[in-house]
Write a protein that holds these residues in place. Structure first.
Motif, PDB file in Angstrom:
ATOM      1  N   ASP A   1      76.323  65.155 113.923  1.00  0.00           N
ATOM      2  CA  ASP A   1      76.629  64.656 115.263  1.00  0.00           C
ATOM      3  C   ASP A   1      75.596  63.628 115.715  1.00  0.00           C
ATOM      4  OD1 ASP A   1      78.842  66.268 115.376  1.00  0.00           O
ATOM      5  OD2 ASP A   1      77.923  67.800 116.650  1.00  0.00           O
TER       6      ASP A   1
ATOM      7  N   SER B   1      74.636  69.596 113.627  1.00  0.00           N
ATOM      8  CA  SER B   1      73.862  68.846 114.628  1.00  0.00           C
ATOM      9  C   SER B   1      73.347  67.528 114.050  1.00  0.00           C
ATOM     10  CB  SER B   1      72.711  69.688 115.170  1.00  0.00           C
ATOM     11  OG  SER B   1      71.826  70.033 114.132  1.00  0.00           O
TER      12      SER B   1
ATOM     13  N   ARG C   1      83.795  71.194 111.745  1.00  0.00           N
ATOM     14  CA  ARG C   1      83.237  71.453 113.073  1.00  0.00           C
ATOM     15  C   ARG C   1      82.819  72.909 113.253  1.00  0.00           C
ATOM     16  NH1 ARG C   1      81.110  67.585 114.968  1.00  0.00           N
ATOM     17  NH2 ARG C   1      80.947  68.760 116.878  1.00  0.00           N
TER      18      ARG C   1
ATOM     19  N   THR D   1      76.344  60.300 113.991  1.00  0.00           N
ATOM     20  CA  THR D   1      77.526  59.666 114.594  1.00  0.00           C
ATOM     21  C   THR D   1      77.197  59.091 115.963  1.00  0.00           C
ATOM     22  OG1 THR D   1      78.931  61.233 113.419  1.00  0.00           O
ATOM     23  CG2 THR D   1      79.925  60.053 115.264  1.00  0.00           C
ATOM     24  N   ARG D   2      76.464  59.861 116.763  1.00  0.00           N
ATOM     25  CA  ARG D   2      76.068  59.411 118.099  1.00  0.00           C
ATOM     26  C   ARG D   2      75.181  58.170 118.002  1.00  0.00           C
ATOM     27  NH1 ARG D   2      75.233  64.069 119.789  1.00  0.00           N
ATOM     28  NH2 ARG D   2      73.101  64.269 119.073  1.00  0.00           N
TER      29      ARG D   2
END
Length: 95
Positions: A31, A28, A19, A34-35
């Motif tokens: 993320d 980014s 992280r 994953t999103r």
């Protein structure tokens, strides 16, 4: 010594490193992947463009890291500020 409840709130070292924007240049993109998976009920086909962008990001920064090691530059992975300068000099995202 920290109380037991306080120890459970701390992230494991591996998670902290992943992280950390100075260590993980593709935070980014990770993320976003994953999103996307969470928003699309974990349908991998729907998120293939996010996966490809993450993969290309890792390839790009890995090649930069290898080049810096060969040139004797420390640290091998540029910091977040250095990466912003590199990307700015390129004029566009290489991945």
């Amino acid at each position: 010594m920290l109380p037991r409840w306080e120890k459970t709130l701390r992230m494991p070292m591996v998670t902290r490193r992943l992280r950390d924007p100075d260590i993980n240049p593709c935070l980014s993109e990770s993320d976003a992947s994953t999103r996307c998976m969470a928003e699309n009920s974990y349908d991998k086909e729907s998120c293939s463009s996010h996966f490809l962008k993450y993969k290309n990001c890792r390839k790009f920064w890995n090649s930069v890291m290898i080049q810096r090691r060969q040139n004797g530059v420390k640290p091998p992975m540029p910091t977040a500020a250095e990466r912003d300068e590199i990307l700015g000099a390129l004029g566009k995202m290489p991945y």
